[in-house]
Design an enzyme around this catalytic site. Structure first.
Site, mmCIF file in Angstrom:
data_model
loop_
_atom_site.group_PDB
_atom_site.id
_atom_site.type_symbol
_atom_site.label_atom_id
_atom_site.label_comp_id
_atom_site.label_asym_id
_atom_site.label_seq_id
_atom_site.Cartn_x
_atom_site.Cartn_y
_atom_site.Cartn_z
ATOM 1 N N GLU A 421 0.797 -1.172 -0.077
ATOM 2 C CA GLU A 421 -0.100 -0.171 -0.044
ATOM 3 C C GLU A 421 0.860 1.252 0.128
ATOM 4 O O GLU A 421 0.394 2.417 -0.815
ATOM 5 C CB GLU A 421 -0.954 -0.034 1.194
ATOM 6 C CG GLU A 421 -2.048 -1.103 1.003
ATOM 7 C CD GLU A 421 -1.797 -2.248 1.265
ATOM 8 O OE1 GLU A 421 -2.627 -3.416 0.919
ATOM 9 O OE2 GLU A 421 -0.655 -2.742 1.948
ATOM 10 N N HIS A 490 -11.715 -6.392 7.755
ATOM 11 C CA HIS A 490 -12.497 -6.156 6.439
ATOM 12 C C HIS A 490 -13.708 -5.246 6.574
ATOM 13 O O HIS A 490 -14.683 -5.215 5.745
ATOM 14 C CB HIS A 490 -12.947 -7.314 5.426
ATOM 15 C CG HIS A 490 -11.773 -8.130 4.910
ATOM 16 N ND1 HIS A 490 -10.923 -8.978 5.753
ATOM 17 C CD2 HIS A 490 -11.074 -8.104 3.981
ATOM 18 C CE1 HIS A 490 -10.138 -9.586 5.427
ATOM 19 N NE2 HIS A 490 -10.050 -8.920 4.093
#
Length: 689
Positions: A421, A490
């Protein structure tokens, strides 16, 4: 490994032979002058601090030879550089003047690098392609790779030089940068100036490379040409620079040059290296002073006399004193300029034609609206590039938001990144500096944290810290939120972390039409945008809407009253818009009138719509999915308290998730997250206050 690369490795020793015979006397004296200029600036800056005329200094003494060698070979206006704070001699060699350096050092209003916003030695130059540098060590690597990738994607010439000390190579982003540069064979030169001390930590405690070598540590990367040199020797440094630029310009891949240098002065003016470096090591460093080595060479070869050297030093001493005295006369920054250039001030956002047309088509779900917005904007603007994890076809993103884009626009404009990321955001920043408009995807909000450094300290700071020299209008798309049984990793909401970052625009749409209009606007603005997409709404029928046409743009900072009422105002956004609407319908059956405001964007925040509604109803509740403590609702509540207190007929109520992670079990998740039943009860309690 390709043949060309092999040949470089085979000729490694030959490449480093002295080539001093190729220099004229004038050229050698110019090199010597640059060394002396750099050293004299160091000395003068330390004097100014002792005189109370400045606050901080970080020296480049001991690094001059290798910096000048590489600076001399930069193709000005074509190549790019990301020099680190010790690269004083490099920026002199490339063309920054002593006066400009003193204006920066003294934080004057006329400081072209930052206008007094940054500490000294954070180099920047628009004309020389030196993006504004920052204090965190190692963050520049990924941006350099992004700039090289941006040049390659646009078929532009140019090599990108990025430098640092050996300590910064312990940062994970360094290894991510080398990995990406090698993967795509990018023209990046990683110049590692190894003075063997990361402030007080010796190199043997810093790296796993054999004998403290960064070059040895980096074995195994395909396409990486590695060179290790004596960075105090100008000729050896220049030879390595020639080979490095040649390798990179021939598009063979990146180069890593490890230059063995010395640190003659303490790490900074706030440090005293005598407290931790043994005297014999310091004495050795002084003996390897590149100025001492180079002057001895000039005298030995009969090019200059000792008297000439002393006269030259005195002349440069006077030149630097004059430059410093002149810089001291310049004005200080005006205090009110401290808040300028947090955001774009070009009026671009006001020139866009918002809500121009709304010729609606068939009903569309949110994820498809996002996909269509990307397609439409990529058709209009060839500078838009989309990348991230799994975004290319045939996958087209884990939620299919980017499906079909790489098939339509090609793998040059839509491509998969490594699973990293920080790399995604750091590379996007570097690309944006070349004129590209990156739109990147972080697969889940829960996994954005490795990129936090690049977002907080780099992306949102570029315009401000460079005093509007540079802008980085990157769009970061991020699926967020719960209600999908995604469990702890998530389901996270992240907006409250990022609303604390001046310089970042934040969108959080609740339906397909808003998502399309806001994303299209985001792709046209000059500021970085965090675009939050609630994955629980991607395919929900109640978040679908007739699709706006390709001309539809929605302004940032304009909330929408989706339901008018008189008894109570609810301020909300994202998935909670729908849960609140369900609750409000039930309350209407009970005889109450509820007004619901969908914020649509959190930065900028439409406070006027909020205030007008609260003044009308007298009661307000704020509903969000994030945890109650320190959620964004607390900021909204504080604003209402400050501006509407006398209009309130009850306490400002917040309805949010419990202060807990979001678990996987359906029963546990329901207990944690707010829903229409909890919202109904909370609103009823406030109505009955």
């Amino acid at each position: 490994m390709n043949k060309y690369h092999n040949q470089y490795l085979l000729n490694h020793s030959q490449a480093l032979k002295s080539i001093d015979g190729s220099f004229s006397k004038e050229e050698l004296l110019e090199v010597f002058k640059l060394m002396l200029l750099s050293r004299e600036i160091d000395n003068k800056q330390m004097t100014l601090i002792k005189q109370g005329k400045a606050f901080f200094h970080i020296a480049g003494a001991g690094h001059e030879a290798v910096q000048i060698a590489f600076g001399k070979l930069m193709n000005k206006g074509v190549d790019w550089a990301y020099p680190y704070y010790r690269d004083l001699a490099f920026v002199l060699a490339i063309g920054i003047t002593p006066k400009e350096i003193f204006l920066n050092f003294l934080a004057k209003a006329n400081d072209e690098m930052s206008g007094g916003r940054q500490m000294p030695s954070h180099w920047a130059s628009k004309k020389l392609n030196i993006p504004s540098q920052s204090s965190p060590t190692g963050t520049q690597y990924l941006q350099a790779v992004g700039t090289a990738l941006g040049l390659k994607k646009q078929n532009k010439d140019g090599v990108v030089l990025v430098s640092s000390g050996e300590g910064a190579t312990s940062e994970g982003e360094f290894h991510e940068a080398v990995n990406w540069a090698c993967r795509d064979k990018l023209p990046v030169i990683f110049l590692i100036e190894n003075n063997k001390w990361a402030i007080s930590v010796p190199v043997e405690n810093q790296t796993s490379g054999k004998d403290g070598s960064i070059s040895e540590m980096m074995k195994g990367y395909e396409n990486l040409y590695r060179i290790k040199i004596d960075g105090t020797n100008f000729f050896q440094s220049y030879s390595a620079a020639l080979k490095s630029f040649d390798y990179a310009r021939n598009k063979m891949g990146p180069v890593l040059v490890e230059a063995d240098v010395v640190r003659i002065f303490s790490h900074s003016s706030s440090d005293d290296q005598k407290k931790y470096i043994p005297k014999e090591i310091l004495d050795e460093a002084f003996e390897r002073d590149p100025i001492k080595i180079f002057s001895k060479y000039l005298i030995k070869e009969g090019l200059v006399s000792e008297e000439f050297v002393e006269n030259m030093k005195e002349s440069i001493h006077q030149e630097i004193n004059q430059a410093a005295d002149e810089a001291l006369k310049y004005p200080e920054p005006e205090p009110e300029t401290a808040i300028k250039y947090v955001y774009d001030e070009s009026n671009r956002k006001n020139e866009l034609d918002y809500e121009k047309s709304f010729k609606t088509g068939k009903s569309i779900v949110m994820v498809d609206a996002i996909n269509h917005a990307l397609k439409e904007e990529m058709e209009i603007n060839e500078k838009i590039f989309v990348f991230g994890e799994d975004v290319a076809d045939p996958k087209g993103g884990v939620f299919t938001a980017t499906k079909g884009l790489s098939t339509r626009f090609g793998n040059n404009r839509v491509f998969n990144s490594p699973l990293a990321e920080a790399s995604i955001v750091g590379v996007a920043i570097g690309m944006s500096l070349t004129g590209i408009k990156p739109c990147v995807e972080i697969q889940f909000g829960d996994y954005i944290w490795p990129a936090f450094m690049q977002i907080r300290n780099e992306l949102v700071m570029y315009r401000y810290r460079s005093n509007n020299l540079f802008e980085t209008p990157v769009v970061i798309r991020v699926p967020v939120g719960g209600y999908i049984h995604g469990g702890i990793y998530h389901s996270q909401n992240i907006e409250s972390f990022f609303t604390h970052m001046p310089g970042l625009l934040i969108a959080y749409p609740s339906n397909a039409a808003d998502a399309k209009g806001l994303l299209k606007t985001a792709l046209r603005l000059n500021d970085p945008v965090l675009f939050l997409e609630h994955k629980g709404l991607y395919r929900q029928s109640y978040a679908s809407s007739p699709e706006p046409d390709s001309n539809y743009l929605l302004p940032f900072g304009k909330a929408k009253i989706i339901k008018e009422g008189n008894d109570l105002t609810v301020v909300t956004y994202g998935a909670m818009v729908h849960e609140t609407n369900f609750a409000a319908k039930k309350l209407e059956e009970d005889g109450y009138s509820i007004e619901i405001i969908d914020l649509r964007t959190l930065q900028p925040l439409d406070v006027e719509t909020i205030y007008q509604s609260v003044k009308k109803t007298g009661k307000v509740a704020i509903v969000h999915e994030d945890t109650l403590t320190a959620g964004f609702g607390a900021e909204i509540a504080a604003l209402i308290s400050d501006s509407c207190f006398e209009y309130l007929d009850g306490p400002i109520k917040r309805i949010a998730a419990k202060d807990s992670p979001i678990p996987y079990s359906n029963y546990l998740e329901k207990f944690i997250l707010p829903d229409k039943f909890k919202i109904y009860n909370g609103l009823l309690e406030l109505l009955n206050y």
